[in-house]
Design a protein around this motif. Structure first.
Motif: not given
Length: 777
Positions: A277-297
């Motif tokens: 769940t991001d800061g705006a309350g949006n929920v993102y489903a992940m497939t088994p074993g998956e992780y994500r860090f979309p954007l960083a500096a």
């Protein structure tokens, strides 16, 4: 008037009739529409011609020629993605889709905003695609904001139609935006969200409306956002529930992460396979074993993984051990130093993919090995079966290496190697140049399944008798080992693989060829220390001798007094020594080695038994008086095969056991002499002896005396007291005899008795060492 623009009409006007204003207007409008139609750079010319009949005469006239130059209007279609601090800002009005207004990044849902963007032809999954269409032809109303239709399609079947608006009055520039999302779920056309997957290309087409042909198109490639999978290092199973953190490589502190729009905060700690769940309350489903860090500096980071029990990280399996494992889409896992917790640099907008292996406590495979036979002879074929079983019922075993080390006395047959019944190829089976080991690579052993390896080996012709041990070891990438062995006893046929040496030692001069008497009691020896004693005819033999060269030697000390060996054959195999000879033979051969001796006055009587060269000549005694009598055999020591009645008549007494008898077993024979009309009652330690031990009474032929016998009377530890009560015919006691018998099963002290030993090593007399063993009493 007939036709327009150099085209003839299908009919004619009535004679004398002039064109009406309406007809002239329609013709002019037709020419105008032709001029406004999209055209590639060209010139359009038009001349009007009129004809009529007047006074019976045909009249006609032509107008002046009008030329119109059509120039191609430049059309520009650009694509952007929103980026915080982007290279430019773009005024964007929310687009219409299916009658609804699409929100802009950051949750803006209406009104034009200046959106920070960067131009791109590559889009990350989840980002918003921003369009900019620059074409003056679409600016149809200079006093109003115009609109056009953008149609977006993907190769996976999604199709979305957007209505995009002009950025201002009379600008001729149109902008719009549409969000994207990852597949799965499957694409749904016209749901106002563009469903894409890594590697897709989005086709963008701009037209006046949804139903008109496109005026301009472009392609946008979709890039996957930075993400990865946490997986089992043994079989590639995806592992959910692992705590994954993005930290600064230098400080170890958590770093800020943003969602795909580059604005909305994203958690710096996520759990693989679980929704985010991001800061705006949006929920993102992940497939088994998956992780994500979309954007960083931009910077240097580390991915820290805390896997669920019983897994551990970082993995101990090196990258080569992970080869062959694939992600759910069939592509290989991306393994780098960052997969093991090392730092990595984020320096471009290109996605960084880090797949992370984790280890589960290993279980060695089950291993067994069997042979087709338990015994074999040279030349025989032996078929071996090695079974590798995955005892783990949930995970596959990968990259198991099976190394089989056959016995050096076996010759491996490479063409016989089979894996689950199929011939092993060169990539799966390898054999050492000297044939000492065989390696089989097993890529995958399914959970609970077994792989069977078979091969044949032949027993070498020079294999010695004994155990031929084959050893096999199975090792997985984690170092878990299993060992199994199979032994086959190699036997060599006695007749075919052994030689026999026979011979005779005779007396007489070399000139005497016939009727030479044999010399008994002569010791004949081989080089390994084994020996034989000639029989009454002077014959000896050695059987089961290993083929090859041997030395046979007779001992002069064992000849009768004054005897000496003589070389009658004068063979080179005696090497000038009449008492020895070389013998050479192969398996199954019979070799004869005779010896001759000169023994003065020797004549062998036909019925004279051989005089054995044993301790009976000058052996030691077991009697307590120290006399040098012969060493008694077990039968003699137990009083067996003795004619007790032959000892003659005498007083009632113990004939056996004698005083200080030394029994060799915890039982004893008892013999008591008495008169014929008397009986004997035997007590052992005060108790009547078992009736089973009583053998009965034996009387002399002349009834002068008798003996009562017991056999197997049990002895106790230390001292056993025997009491024999001799009774007359009327029951009265004639005599009471006592005898103590000592038996020691556990000696306490050993004492060497040199005075009772025969310590002579002359090759003629058998040495005897006397040792007294006593108990602690």
């Amino acid at each position: 008037m007939k036709g327009l623009g150099r085209r003839s009409g299908a009919g004619q006007l009535p004679m004398g009739r002039l064109l009406t204003f309406r007809e002239l207007s329609a013709a002019f409008l037709a020419m105008l529409l032709v001029a406004l139609a999209p055209a590639h750079g060209q010139t359009i010319t038009n001349t009007a011609r009129a004809s009529w009949t007047e006074g019976g005469a045909l009249r006609e006239t032509s107008s002046n020629t009008v030329s119109i130059s059509v120039e191609q209007v430049p059309v520009m279609l650009e694509t952007f993605h929103p980026v915080a601090g982007g290279t430019a800002t773009l005024p964007v009005t929310p687009s219409l889709c299916g009658g609804s207004t699409l929100p802009l990044p950051g949750g803006i849902g209406s009104g034009s905003v200046n959106l920070p963007v960067s131009p791109t032809h590559e889009l990350r999954v989840g980002e918003t695609l921003v369009l900019r269409f620059d074409a003056a032809y679409a600016n149809r109303d200079p006093s109003a904001i115009d609109q056009v239709v953008a149609v977006l399609t993907t190769p996976r079947g999604d199709r979305e139609a957007l209505t995009v608006f002009e950025t201002g009055v009379n600008t001729g520039v149109f902008t719009g935006a549409i969000p994207t999302r990852r597949i799965p779920p499957d694409p749904v056309p016209n749901d106002c969200v563009l469903s894409v997957e890594s590697g897709d290309q989005i086709t963008v087409a701009i037209g006046h409306s949804d139903s008109t042909p496109p005026v301009s198109t472009t392609l946008v490639s979709v890039l996957a956002d930075p993400f990865g999978y946490v997986f089992d290092s043994e079989d590639g199973t995806l592992v959910s529930g692992a705590r994954v953190s993005l930290v600064d490589a230098a400080t170890g502190a958590l770093v800020p992460v943003f969602a795909d729009d580059g604005v909305t905060p994203w958690p710096s700690v996520v759990f693989s396979g679980q929704p985010v769940t991001d800061g705006a309350g949006n929920v993102y489903a992940m497939t088994p074993g998956e992780y994500r860090f979309p954007l960083a500096a931009f910077g240097n980071y580390r991915v820290v993984v805390e896997p669920p029990a019983p897994y551990s990280a970082p993995s101990a399996v090196a990258p080569p051990g992970l080869a062959g494992l694939t992600r759910p889409d069939g592509s290989p896992f991306v393994i780098s130093d960052a997969s093991y917790g090392a730092s990595f640099a984020l320096q471009t907008v290109e996605p960084v993919r880090v797949d992370i292996p984790v280890d589960r406590p290993g279980i060695a495979v089950g291993l067994s090995k069997t042979a087709s036979r338990t015994t074999a002879q040279p030349g025989d074929a032996i078929f071996y079966t090695v079974t590798v079983r995955n005892v783990d019922g949930q995970r596959s075993k990968r990259n198991v290496s099976v190394v089989d080390t056959p016995s050096p006395w076996l010759r491996l047959r490479p063409d016989s190697i089979r894996v689950d019944g199929q011939p092993a190829d060169a990539g799966q089976a390898s054999i050492s140049p000297d044939g000492r080991w065989l390696r089989i690579a097993l890529p995958v052993v399914a959970p609970g399944a077994a792989t069977r390896i078979t091969y044949a080996a032949t027993v070498r012709a020079d294999a010695p008798p004994g155990q031929a041990l084959n050893r096999v070891e199975a090792v997985d990438p984690r170092g878990n080992r299993a060992v199994a062995e199979a032994a086959v006893r190699i036997e060599r046929d006695t007749i075919a693989s052994r030689m026999t040496i026979i011979g005779r030692v005779t007396a007489g001069a070399c000139s005497q060829f016939d009727n030479r008497p044999g010399i008994p009691g002569v010791r004949v020896m081989l080089e390994d220390g084994s020996f034989a004693i000639t029989d009454r005819d002077g014959r000896y033999h050695f059987e089961g001798v290993v083929p090859g060269t041997h030395v046979v030697q007779v001992q002069r000390q064992t000849l009768p007094e004054g005897g000496r060996f003589i070389d009658c054959n004068r063979s080179t195999r005696t090497a000038g020594n009449a008492s020895s000879a070389f013998v050479i033979g192969q398996g199954g051969s019979l070799i004869v080695a005779d010896f001759s001796a000169d023994v003065p006055g020797f004549e062998a009587a036909p019925d004279t038994p051989a005089a054995p060269a044993t301790a009976e000549r000058t052996g030691a005694s077991e009697k307590s008086d120290g006399a040098t009598a012969a060493v008694r055999t077990n039968q003699e020591a137990a009083g067996a095969d003795v004619d007790w009645l032959a000892m003659g008549d005498g007083p009632a007494e113990f004939l056996f056991p004698e005083v200080e008898h030394n029994p060799r077993a915890p039982s004893v024979r008892v013999v008591v002499r008495h008169e014929v009309n008397q009986t004997v009652e035997l007590l052992v330690n005060g108790k009547p002896v078992d009736t089973v031990a009583y053998e009965g009474v034996r009387a002399a032929k002349r009834k002068t005396h008798a003996v009562s016998l017991w056999r197997g009377v049990a002895l106790t530890e230390a001292n056993t007291r025997l009491v024999a009560i001799v009774r007359n015919a009327d029951g009265s006691v004639h005599a009471q005899l006592d005898r103590d018998v000592a038996f020691v099963s556990l000696p306490w002290r050993a004492e060497f008795l040199p005075e009772r030993s025969q310590l002579v090593a002359d090759g003629r007399t058998r040495p005897v060492a006397a040792v007294r063993l006593t108990d602690r009493k």
